[in-house]
Design a protein around this motif. Sequence first.
Motif, PDB file in Angstrom:
ATOM      1  N   ILE A  80       0.842  -1.195   0.000  1.00  0.00           N
ATOM      2  CA  ILE A  80       0.000   0.000   0.000  1.00  0.00           C
ATOM      3  C   ILE A  80       0.879   1.248   0.000  1.00  0.00           C
ATOM      4  O   ILE A  80       1.790   1.386   0.814  1.00  0.00           O
ATOM      5  N   GLN A  81       0.579   2.158  -0.927  1.00  0.00           N
ATOM      6  CA  GLN A  81       1.293   3.438  -0.998  1.00  0.00           C
ATOM      7  C   GLN A  81       0.301   4.531  -1.346  1.00  0.00           C
ATOM      8  O   GLN A  81      -0.321   4.495  -2.416  1.00  0.00           O
ATOM      9  N   HIS A  82       0.130   5.488  -0.437  1.00  0.00           N
ATOM     10  CA  HIS A  82      -0.803   6.608  -0.632  1.00  0.00           C
ATOM     11  C   HIS A  82      -2.216   6.116  -0.946  1.00  0.00           C
ATOM     12  O   HIS A  82      -2.912   6.660  -1.808  1.00  0.00           O
ATOM     13  N   GLY A  83      -2.641   5.062  -0.245  1.00  0.00           N
ATOM     14  CA  GLY A  83      -3.993   4.552  -0.395  1.00  0.00           C
ATOM     15  C   GLY A  83      -4.234   3.714  -1.629  1.00  0.00           C
ATOM     16  O   GLY A  83      -5.367   3.321  -1.896  1.00  0.00           O
ATOM     17  N   LYS A  84      -3.179   3.415  -2.391  1.00  0.00           N
ATOM     18  CA  LYS A  84      -3.326   2.623  -3.603  1.00  0.00           C
ATOM     19  C   LYS A  84      -2.436   1.384  -3.533  1.00  0.00           C
ATOM     20  O   LYS A  84      -1.433   1.355  -2.827  1.00  0.00           O
ATOM     21  N   LEU A  85      -2.843   0.384  -4.309  1.00  0.00           N
ATOM     22  CA  LEU A  85      -2.090  -0.860  -4.362  1.00  0.00           C
ATOM     23  C   LEU A  85      -0.998  -0.726  -5.413  1.00  0.00           C
ATOM     24  O   LEU A  85      -1.277  -0.445  -6.586  1.00  0.00           O
TER      25      LEU A  85
END
Length: 291
Positions: free
Chosen positions: A133-138
Amino acid sequence: MDCSLVRTLVQRYCAGEENWVDNRTIYVGHKEPPPGADAYIPQRYPDNRIVSAKYTFWNFIPKNLFEQFRRIANFYFLIIFLVQLIIDTPTSPITSGLPLFFVITVTAIKQGYEDWLRHKADNAMNQCPVHFIQHGKLVRKQSRKLRVGDIVLVKEDESFPCDLIFLSSSRADGTCHVTTTSLDGESSHKTHYAVQDTKGFQTEEEIDALHATIECEQPQPDLYKFVGRINVYNDQNDPVVRSLGSENVLLRGATLKNTEKIFGVAIYTGMETKMALNYQSKSQKRSAVEK
């Protein structure tokens, strides 16, 4: 005695911190703690690269010769060969030198080939794609680039890429089932439990919004022991503190079963995982005479 001090002592006792020789603080998702919490002190940890090979291109010959001549039989024939070279003896040095050279060469070729296969397996494992997870995205990246503090998504029948604290799963009760055949040889399914305060997080956005730190012991090879605690920061001034045990840890090499997906945060990576520490602790097999 100050109430906050009493609360801290109780929390540390519940988490088993009195048994810690040394500990580490992990910032979940690499987020700084809120104002008023402990100071943010970033720490450097190894990446998730696994190295099981014994040799490199540069140290193969000296290291392999050293290991071979540690064996009593090889060392004995080497001494005989050198004596026959230096001193005039009725037997030719070839009679002891040629068989020794043949054995050393064949063994070196065999061990070199086996180590080349280990290098290939390491590269395949280190380049395996992992979702995090990075900044709410996969986002997908190679396994070797994982860092301590990354929040990882693992799907059913996938192996865990590093040692993780279990945050949540697709199961409503916050559990998951794993097999640890590659770790301890047991094929039965084991049940692990997510952290109580995070088990309801089901989406990438919910997980990314988590504000927490983990304090745990430094890496050690015992597969069945883990001591730590997680501090979950909500809107309240004081964090919610939960103790962590081995039932909350998902080890590298284990495989997720009968669970659609789980989220976990990396606590030990690369050669600091319990699987790697157990591999490193295995000494080279030698006979009782050689020992």
